[in-house]
Structures are given as structure tokens and as C-alpha cells.
Design a protein around this motif. Structure first.
Motif, PDB file in Angstrom:
ATOM      1  N   THR A 204      35.563 162.789  88.503  1.00 32.16           N
ATOM      2  CA  THR A 204      35.978 163.782  87.519  1.00 32.16           C
ATOM      3  C   THR A 204      37.043 163.166  86.616  1.00 32.16           C
ATOM      4  O   THR A 204      37.590 162.095  86.915  1.00 32.16           O
ATOM      5  N   PRO A 205      37.385 163.828  85.515  1.00 32.41           N
ATOM      6  CA  PRO A 205      38.435 163.304  84.626  1.00 32.41           C
ATOM      7  C   PRO A 205      39.786 163.130  85.315  1.00 32.41           C
ATOM      8  O   PRO A 205      40.625 162.361  84.845  1.00 32.41           O
ATOM      9  N   LEU A 206      39.993 163.827  86.436  1.00 34.72           N
ATOM     10  CA  LEU A 206      41.274 163.761  87.130  1.00 34.72           C
ATOM     11  C   LEU A 206      41.561 162.355  87.666  1.00 34.72           C
ATOM     12  O   LEU A 206      42.719 161.939  87.746  1.00 34.72           O
ATOM     13  N   VAL A 207      40.519 161.618  88.016  1.00 35.74           N
ATOM     14  CA  VAL A 207      40.714 160.297  88.603  1.00 35.74           C
ATOM     15  C   VAL A 207      41.342 159.344  87.598  1.00 35.74           C
ATOM     16  O   VAL A 207      42.383 158.721  87.857  1.00 35.74           O
ATOM     17  N   ALA A 208      40.737 159.214  86.425  1.00 30.83           N
ATOM     18  CA  ALA A 208      41.262 158.296  85.404  1.00 30.83           C
ATOM     19  C   ALA A 208      42.511 158.840  84.726  1.00 30.83           C
ATOM     20  O   ALA A 208      43.402 158.074  84.339  1.00 30.83           O
ATOM     21  N   GLY A 209      42.598 160.166  84.619  1.00 32.14           N
ATOM     22  CA  GLY A 209      43.701 160.749  83.871  1.00 32.14           C
ATOM     23  C   GLY A 209      44.968 160.976  84.665  1.00 32.14           C
ATOM     24  O   GLY A 209      46.073 160.973  84.101  1.00 32.14           O
ATOM     25  N   VAL A 210      44.841 161.156  85.993  1.00 26.30           N
ATOM     26  CA  VAL A 210      46.005 161.497  86.812  1.00 26.30           C
ATOM     27  C   VAL A 210      46.172 160.533  87.995  1.00 26.30           C
ATOM     28  O   VAL A 210      47.249 159.978  88.204  1.00 26.30           O
ATOM     29  N   VAL A 211      45.121 160.342  88.774  1.00 28.24           N
ATOM     30  CA  VAL A 211      45.259 159.572  90.012  1.00 28.24           C
ATOM     31  C   VAL A 211      45.531 158.103  89.739  1.00 28.24           C
ATOM     32  O   VAL A 211      46.549 157.545  90.189  1.00 28.24           O
ATOM     33  N   GLU A 212      44.628 157.447  89.031  1.00 28.49           N
ATOM     34  CA  GLU A 212      44.733 155.992  88.872  1.00 28.49           C
ATOM     35  C   GLU A 212      46.020 155.538  88.184  1.00 28.49           C
ATOM     36  O   GLU A 212      46.634 154.548  88.613  1.00 28.49           O
ATOM     37  N   PRO A 213      46.515 156.233  87.148  1.00 29.79           N
ATOM     38  CA  PRO A 213      47.760 155.777  86.522  1.00 29.79           C
ATOM     39  C   PRO A 213      48.991 155.913  87.411  1.00 29.79           C
ATOM     40  O   PRO A 213      50.033 155.321  87.110  1.00 29.79           O
TER      41      PRO A 213
ATOM     42  N   ASP B 278      38.780 154.652  98.387  1.00 34.75           N
ATOM     43  CA  ASP B 278      39.009 154.752  99.825  1.00 34.75           C
ATOM     44  C   ASP B 278      40.264 154.022 100.281  1.00 34.75           C
ATOM     45  O   ASP B 278      40.956 154.465 101.191  1.00 34.75           O
ATOM     46  N   SER B 279      40.599 152.913  99.641  1.00 42.00           N
ATOM     47  CA  SER B 279      41.808 152.191 100.040  1.00 42.00           C
ATOM     48  C   SER B 279      43.048 152.720  99.325  1.00 42.00           C
ATOM     49  O   SER B 279      44.165 152.564  99.816  1.00 42.00           O
ATOM     50  N   ALA B 280      42.855 153.371  98.194  1.00 40.07           N
ATOM     51  CA  ALA B 280      43.988 153.885  97.419  1.00 40.07           C
ATOM     52  C   ALA B 280      44.513 155.204  97.987  1.00 40.07           C
ATOM     53  O   ALA B 280      45.712 155.468  97.946  1.00 40.07           O
ATOM     54  N   LEU B 281      43.620 156.024  98.507  1.00 40.25           N
ATOM     55  CA  LEU B 281      44.003 157.315  99.078  1.00 40.25           C
ATOM     56  C   LEU B 281      43.743 157.259 100.584  1.00 40.25           C
ATOM     57  O   LEU B 281      42.689 157.649 101.066  1.00 40.25           O
ATOM     58  N   GLU B 282      44.722 156.763 101.308  1.00 44.07           N
ATOM     59  CA  GLU B 282      44.535 156.518 102.732  1.00 44.07           C
ATOM     60  C   GLU B 282      44.694 157.776 103.579  1.00 44.07           C
ATOM     61  O   GLU B 282      44.118 157.879 104.659  1.00 44.07           O
ATOM     62  N   VAL B 283      45.501 158.728 103.113  1.00 44.46           N
ATOM     63  CA  VAL B 283      45.678 159.972 103.865  1.00 44.46           C
ATOM     64  C   VAL B 283      44.571 160.931 103.464  1.00 44.46           C
ATOM     65  O   VAL B 283      44.535 161.439 102.342  1.00 44.46           O
ATOM     66  N   VAL B 284      43.639 161.151 104.373  1.00 41.79           N
ATOM     67  CA  VAL B 284      42.501 162.038 104.130  1.00 41.79           C
ATOM     68  C   VAL B 284      42.430 163.038 105.272  1.00 41.79           C
ATOM     69  O   VAL B 284      42.253 162.658 106.429  1.00 41.79           O
ATOM     70  N   ILE B 285      42.582 164.319 104.954  1.00 40.34           N
ATOM     71  CA  ILE B 285      42.534 165.375 105.957  1.00 40.34           C
ATOM     72  C   ILE B 285      41.261 166.177 105.736  1.00 40.34           C
ATOM     73  O   ILE B 285      41.110 166.874 104.731  1.00 40.34           O
ATOM     74  N   GLY B 286      40.333 166.046 106.680  1.00 46.96           N
ATOM     75  CA  GLY B 286      39.102 166.816 106.632  1.00 46.96           C
ATOM     76  C   GLY B 286      39.197 168.045 107.510  1.00 46.96           C
ATOM     77  O   GLY B 286      40.121 168.198 108.316  1.00 46.96           O
ATOM     78  N   ALA B 287      38.192 168.917 107.364  1.00 45.28           N
ATOM     79  CA  ALA B 287      38.203 170.171 108.123  1.00 45.28           C
ATOM     80  C   ALA B 287      38.126 169.940 109.624  1.00 45.28           C
ATOM     81  O   ALA B 287      38.548 170.794 110.416  1.00 45.28           O
ATOM     82  N   ASP B 288      37.593 168.787 110.032  1.00 44.52           N
ATOM     83  CA  ASP B 288      37.480 168.489 111.456  1.00 44.52           C
ATOM     84  C   ASP B 288      38.814 168.102 112.090  1.00 44.52           C
ATOM     85  O   ASP B 288      38.898 167.971 113.311  1.00 44.52           O
TER      86      ASP B 288
END
Length: 202
Positions: free
Chosen positions: A95-104, A132-142
């Protein structure tokens, strides 16, 4: 499109995944159609939209209960997920959020993913986006006893990041997730107000 000055007031950012960071709604829609039709489980576009953000097994249980049916939830989920993974390579995009907010802002502030899907699926989607390496903290429903709309997912993400809930900003595209953010005492951004969201399942 993005109010970065406002976002930067918060120490940490927590992102939902499907529809927020990843354009996976088409794959999810088609996978749901495939599985629900196979098991003759009734559904409507409106109900599926209302259940956005609810874990997949819970969604199956809810739909079956509402239809007065008894189904093998694991079998439905297995068929649904298998079809989803088949479709993912040809339908996944950011989504646009990746290039516009996350990556910078990578490396500049703590970030996590808090999602209604299970952790393995979330990591596979992030790998497809190259995050996957940039966002290491991933909380799933499980990983939580009570997934969205309960606050547990976001509270655990904040804990793993080492940031107080009040200092976290959540990015979400589903009502269940926005409810969870409020219950966690976190500010939120409804990304549906930032760009056109794909149509719900038909």
C-alpha cells in the motif's frame, strides 16, 4: 496524504497488515469465496466486511454458527489458506503506507505489526513485500488469548517494543482493529481515509 508531523509525535508505530501495509484483500476475498462455497457456508459481502480483522478460524466459526451449521473449522481454514498462498504471488503489492511512511523511517523509531492473521501467514506476506527483516516484531492472532477487537494484540506489540501504549500510534483499515486500538489506549489512523480501499468480498 500523510500527516507525518502528527505521526512523529508518537514514539512507536504499530501497523495492521492486510489492507494497511499489504494489498492482499483480493487474494483474501478469492480464497474466502473458494473455501466458503466449497463447504456451502452462507456469507454476504456486508457480513464479511464486518468481520474484517477477525482471525480466520473465528470468522469460520461465526459464519457457521449464524447459519446453524456444524463444520470442520480446520478443514475450511486449510482450504482457504492454501488457496490464499496460491494467489499471493500474483496479487500481492504494498500500500502507499510502505513507501510513504514505513520505509523513510526504518531505524528511526520502533515499529511493529499487529495483525488478525496468524504469525506465519503475516511473516510470509511481509517477506513478499521485502519487509520481513525490517519489521521484526510481528504479533499475530495466535500469540494472544483475545485477538482483535480486544486490545491484546496491540498491547503485546507495545510490550515487545518497550514503549508505553499511550506513546504508540496504530495504523488500521478495519473497525475491529480501530476498536482494539482504542481499548489499548492508543491513538490510531484509519487508513481508509487516506486512499481508496479495495471493494469488499462479493
Amino acid at each position: 496524504m500523510f500527516d507525518l508531523a502528527h505521526y512523529r509525535q508518537y514514539r512507536a508505530w504499530i501497523f495492521d497488515l492486510d489492507g494497511t501495509l499489504s494489498n492482499t484483500l483480493q487474494a483474501h476475498d478469492l480464497a474466502w469465496q473458494h473455501a466458503l462455497d466449497h463447504f456451502a457456508i452462507p456469507y454476504t459481502a456486508e457480513r464479511m466486511q464486518q468481520l474484517g480483522g477477525v482471525p480466520i478460524p473465528d470468522t469460520v466459526e461465526i459464519l457457521a454458527r449464524e447459519a446453524g451449521m456444524t463444520v470442520d473449522v480446520k478443514a475450511v481454514v486449510t482450504r482457504r489458506d492454501a488457496r490464499f498462498y496460491q494467489l499471493l504471488p500474483s496479487t500481492l503489492s504494498a500500500t502507499p503506507l510502505v513507501a510513504g511512511v514505513v520505509e523513510p523511517h526504518l531505524g528511526q523509531r520502533p515499529m511493529a505489526v499487529g495483525t488478525g492473521c496468524y504469525t506465519d501467514m503475516a511473516r510470509r506476506i511481509l517477506a513478499g513485500l521485502g519487509l520481513d527483516s525490517a519489521l521484526e516484531v510481528v504479533i499475530g492472532a495466535d500469540q494472544v488469548a483475545n485477538p482483535k477487537p480486544a486490545p491484546d494484540t496491540f498491547l503485546l506489540a507495545a510490550e515487545r517494543l518497550g514503549v508505553a501504549p499511550a506513546d504508540c500510534l496504530v495504523f488500521e483499515d478495519a473497525d475491529a482493529g480501530l476498536t482494539a486500538a482504542r481499548a489499548a489506549g492508543m491513538a490510531s489512523v484509519d487508513v481508509r481515509t487516506l486512499w481508496a480501499v479495495a471493494r469488499p468480498l462479493q
